[in-house]
Design an enzyme around this catalytic site. Structure first.
Site, PDB file in Angstrom:
ATOM      1  N   ASN A 129      -6.570   4.396  14.791  1.00  0.00           N
ATOM      2  CA  ASN A 129      -7.523   3.960  13.773  1.00  0.00           C
ATOM      3  C   ASN A 129      -8.015   2.607  14.239  1.00  0.00           C
ATOM      4  O   ASN A 129      -7.228   1.657  14.269  1.00  0.00           O
ATOM      5  CB  ASN A 129      -6.838   3.771  12.418  1.00  0.00           C
ATOM      6  N   CYS A 159       2.969  -5.662  16.205  1.00  0.00           N
ATOM      7  CA  CYS A 159       2.300  -4.667  17.060  1.00  0.00           C
ATOM      8  C   CYS A 159       0.805  -4.985  17.158  1.00  0.00           C
ATOM      9  O   CYS A 159       0.152  -5.286  16.162  1.00  0.00           O
ATOM     10  CB  CYS A 159       2.508  -3.258  16.513  1.00  0.00           C
ATOM     11  N   CYS A 205      -1.886  -2.984  14.980  1.00  0.00           N
ATOM     12  CA  CYS A 205      -1.565  -2.662  13.589  1.00  0.00           C
ATOM     13  C   CYS A 205      -2.046  -3.745  12.633  1.00  0.00           C
ATOM     14  O   CYS A 205      -1.802  -4.931  12.835  1.00  0.00           O
ATOM     15  CB  CYS A 205      -0.061  -2.469  13.433  1.00  0.00           C
ATOM     16  N   GLY A 251       5.625  -2.184   7.251  1.00  0.00           N
ATOM     17  CA  GLY A 251       7.002  -2.630   7.380  1.00  0.00           C
ATOM     18  C   GLY A 251       7.814  -1.832   8.375  1.00  0.00           C
ATOM     19  O   GLY A 251       7.423  -0.744   8.787  1.00  0.00           O
ATOM     20  N   CYS A 288       4.582  -7.182   7.572  1.00  0.00           N
ATOM     21  CA  CYS A 288       5.482  -6.769   8.647  1.00  0.00           C
ATOM     22  C   CYS A 288       5.528  -7.876   9.681  1.00  0.00           C
ATOM     23  O   CYS A 288       4.545  -8.584   9.884  1.00  0.00           O
ATOM     24  CB  CYS A 288       4.938  -5.479   9.285  1.00  0.00           C
ATOM     25  N   HIS A 339       4.199   4.830  21.980  1.00  0.00           N
ATOM     26  CA  HIS A 339       2.859   4.290  22.260  1.00  0.00           C
ATOM     27  C   HIS A 339       2.567   3.914  23.702  1.00  0.00           C
ATOM     28  O   HIS A 339       1.434   3.610  24.047  1.00  0.00           O
ATOM     29  CB  HIS A 339       2.543   3.094  21.358  1.00  0.00           C
ATOM     30  N   SER A 364       8.123   5.198  17.163  1.00  0.00           N
ATOM     31  CA  SER A 364       6.831   4.782  17.694  1.00  0.00           C
ATOM     32  C   SER A 364       7.007   4.344  19.140  1.00  0.00           C
ATOM     33  O   SER A 364       7.695   3.367  19.414  1.00  0.00           O
ATOM     34  CB  SER A 364       6.274   3.619  16.854  1.00  0.00           C
ATOM     35  N   CYS A 396      -2.673   1.459   8.268  1.00  0.00           N
ATOM     36  CA  CYS A 396      -1.751   0.623   7.516  1.00  0.00           C
ATOM     37  C   CYS A 396      -2.287  -0.774   7.286  1.00  0.00           C
ATOM     38  O   CYS A 396      -2.709  -1.449   8.201  1.00  0.00           O
ATOM     39  CB  CYS A 396      -0.434   0.475   8.262  1.00  0.00           C
ATOM     40  N   SER A 423       9.994   6.401   9.998  1.00  0.00           N
ATOM     41  CA  SER A 423       9.375   6.021  11.267  1.00  0.00           C
ATOM     42  C   SER A 423       9.787   4.608  11.655  1.00  0.00           C
ATOM     43  O   SER A 423       9.702   3.688  10.853  1.00  0.00           O
ATOM     44  CB  SER A 423       7.846   6.094  11.128  1.00  0.00           C
ATOM     45  N   CYS A 445       2.928   8.278   1.759  1.00  0.00           N
ATOM     46  CA  CYS A 445       3.334   7.310   2.772  1.00  0.00           C
ATOM     47  C   CYS A 445       3.745   6.037   2.046  1.00  0.00           C
ATOM     48  O   CYS A 445       2.948   5.424   1.347  1.00  0.00           O
ATOM     49  CB  CYS A 445       2.154   7.063   3.715  1.00  0.00           C
ATOM     50  N   GLU A 499       0.834  -1.202   0.000  1.00  0.00           N
ATOM     51  CA  GLU A 499       0.000   0.000   0.000  1.00  0.00           C
ATOM     52  C   GLU A 499       0.869   1.253   0.000  1.00  0.00           C
ATOM     53  O   GLU A 499       1.888   1.312   0.677  1.00  0.00           O
ATOM     54  CB  GLU A 499      -0.849   0.029   1.269  1.00  0.00           C
TER      55      GLU A 499
HETATM   56  N1  SAH Z   1       7.364   0.101  11.635  1.00  0.00           N
HETATM   57  C1  SAH Z   1       7.439   1.531  11.653  1.00  0.00           C
HETATM   58  C2  SAH Z   1       6.737   2.224  10.504  1.00  0.00           C
HETATM   59  C3  SAH Z   1       5.380   1.698  10.095  1.00  0.00           C
HETATM   60  S1  SAH Z   1       4.049   2.000  11.219  1.00  0.00           S
HETATM   61  C4  SAH Z   1       6.956   2.061  13.007  1.00  0.00           C
HETATM   62  O1  SAH Z   1       6.541   1.262  13.832  1.00  0.00           O
HETATM   63  O2  SAH Z   1       7.028   3.255  13.250  1.00  0.00           O
HETATM   64  C5  SAH Z   1       3.786   3.734  11.093  1.00  0.00           C
HETATM   65  C6  SAH Z   1       3.004   4.325  12.233  1.00  0.00           C
HETATM   66  O3  SAH Z   1       1.626   3.968  12.170  1.00  0.00           O
HETATM   67  C7  SAH Z   1       3.518   3.855  13.575  1.00  0.00           C
HETATM   68  O4  SAH Z   1       3.626   4.910  14.496  1.00  0.00           O
HETATM   69  C8  SAH Z   1       2.433   2.888  13.957  1.00  0.00           C
HETATM   70  O5  SAH Z   1       2.455   2.682  15.324  1.00  0.00           O
HETATM   71  C9  SAH Z   1       1.192   3.580  13.438  1.00  0.00           C
HETATM   72  N2  SAH Z   1       0.009   2.731  13.411  1.00  0.00           N
HETATM   73  C10 SAH Z   1      -0.075   1.422  13.140  1.00  0.00           C
HETATM   74  N3  SAH Z   1      -1.342   0.976  13.276  1.00  0.00           N
HETATM   75  C11 SAH Z   1      -2.091   2.036  13.636  1.00  0.00           C
HETATM   76  C12 SAH Z   1      -3.463   2.222  13.957  1.00  0.00           C
HETATM   77  N4  SAH Z   1      -4.333   1.220  13.913  1.00  0.00           N
HETATM   78  N5  SAH Z   1      -3.867   3.471  14.290  1.00  0.00           N
HETATM   79  C13 SAH Z   1      -2.999   4.496  14.331  1.00  0.00           C
HETATM   80  N6  SAH Z   1      -1.702   4.388  14.048  1.00  0.00           N
HETATM   81  C14 SAH Z   1      -1.235   3.171  13.712  1.00  0.00           C
END
Ligand code: SAH
Length: 346
Positions: free
Chosen positions: A292, A115, A118, A161, A111, A218, A216, A335, A193, A104, A91
């Site tokens: 999200n 997480c 995600c 990723g 990945c 969180h 990230s 994502c 990121s 983006c 994507e």
């Molecule tokens: N692996 C890298 C880059 C990809 S994720 C990282 O972890 O930073 C990019 C961003 O989107 C990260 O901050 C991730 O935590 C966030 N993200 C993933 N799923 C999400 C969701 N459901 N809602 C909001 N942000 C999300």
């Protein structure tokens, strides 16, 4: 066949010189491929016929094919599912922001960071993307924008990723984009990121590229962070933040900590307090991202009031803080969700 999309000018020049062509032919080839976005050797009419034939016999310019697209109702966000020649899809998202066109880019197909919030990680990781494949995502959207007299202005490597586990390809991609014969993209317009791959944060700091780094986070303590982001068991929070501080000191660039807000999970004032203690005195800012919602998990976005209180606490304690503006929620811009739909349908 050699795919030359993603090769640097020196790489292409070396190949052409091995074939017996003069050095300046490399620059001409780069001009066609990167400057004019041409993929067909036969139209490169300032190259000798022999060279065009040799290129066509040995090489391809492999870009990306659009498989699906979703546009937000306001037309400002478009999400593309792009496939590469082996059928693997990723994507890429275009966000038309007031300050320019931001995209983006995905750095891996799927990945394996796992997480909990995600969607990109639900089907695991298929493979790393090459520099050419990240560049192909960028060119796909840049070509679209070109038709409107616009271009890609800023890039966030924040799609599916973990870019710092695909380090060499991601570095090559950023360097290539920056080249004048390619997109001439300023490093300051690129943001990477990471989930916190500590050794590679130090390595990146040493590269001397003035890109923006986002980490990230969180959660403000290890137990919760490990639950949300399993990578925290390998690289604990304190080490991640220490690496972030070192990155800031070495590059003099402000590190952004991304902090997803999940209702009742990490959005209490006590957690805002812990976050403040963690980042106090650092050249850092916090980007709050109301989650999200992902259908597979039962987590929701906090109320505006709770988001506001969390933000206010940080602000009042001298932490630079922003709240991410919502874009493209109605097209599942979180994502991996468009890709997952296609994987599950097939
Ligand atoms: N692996 C890298 C880059 C990809 S994720 C990282 O972890 O930073 C990019 C961003 O989107 C990260 O901050 C991730 O935590 C966030 N993200 C993933 N799923 C999400 C969701 N459901 N809602 C909001 N942000 C999300």
């Amino acid at each position: 066949m050699i795919n030359i999309f993603g090769q640097t000018l020196p790489e292409m020049t070396e190949m052409l010189m091995e074939w017996g062509f003069p050095k300046f032919r490399g620059k001409q080839l780069a001009d066609w491929m990167y400057g004019r976005s041409v993929t067909d050797f036969s139209v490169m009419n300032n190259l000798p016929l022999k060279m065009r034939e040799k290129l066509a016999a040995e090489c391809v310019i492999d870009r990306a094919l659009r498989v699906d697209q979703m546009d937000s109702s306001d037309g400002r966000t478009s999400k593309f599912l792009l496939n590469f020649s082996d059928g693997v899809g990723v994507e890429t998202v275009l966000m038309r922001q007031p300050y320019g066109n931001s995209i983006c880019v995905s750095s891996q197909a799927g990945c394996n960071m796992g997480c909990a919030f995600c969607a990109s990680t639900l089907h695991g990781m298929v493979r790393n993307l090459t520099a050419g494949e990240m560049l192909a995502q960028t060119y796909y959207i840049n070509d679209l924008l070109k038709q409107e007299g616009a271009k890609v202005d800023t890039i966030v490597i924040m799609g599916s990723g973990e870019p710092l586990t695909n380090y060499d390809n991601v570095l090559k991609y950023m360097r290539l984009m920056h080249e004048d014969y390619c997109l001439g993209m300023g490093y300051r317009n690129i943001t990477l990121s990471t989930s916190g791959i500590v050794p590679n944060i130090y390595r990146l700091a040493e590269e001397g590229l003035p890109i923006n780094l986002s980490i990230s986070l969180h959660a403000p303590e290890d137990a919760l962070r490990s639950e949300l982001m399993p990578i925290n068991r390998k690289y604990p929070m304190a080490e991640v933040v220490k690496a972030g501080a070192a990155y800031g000191n070495l590059t003099h660039r402000r590190v952004t900590y991304e902090y997803i807000l999940i209702d009742g999970v990490n959005d209490n004032i006590k957690q805002a307090e812990e976050l403040t203690d963690l980042l106090k005195g650092q050249l850092a800012s916090v980007n709050l991202i109301p989650i999200n919602p992902v259908v597979e998990r039962n987590w929701n976005r906090p109320s505006l009031k709770r988001i506001g209180s969390f933000e206010k606490y940080l602000m009042q304690h001298n932490i630079t803080v922003t709240v991410r503006r919502e874009m493209g929620n109605d097209i599942q811009a979180a994502c991996g969700q468009l890709r997952n739909r296609h994987i599950e349908e097939n």
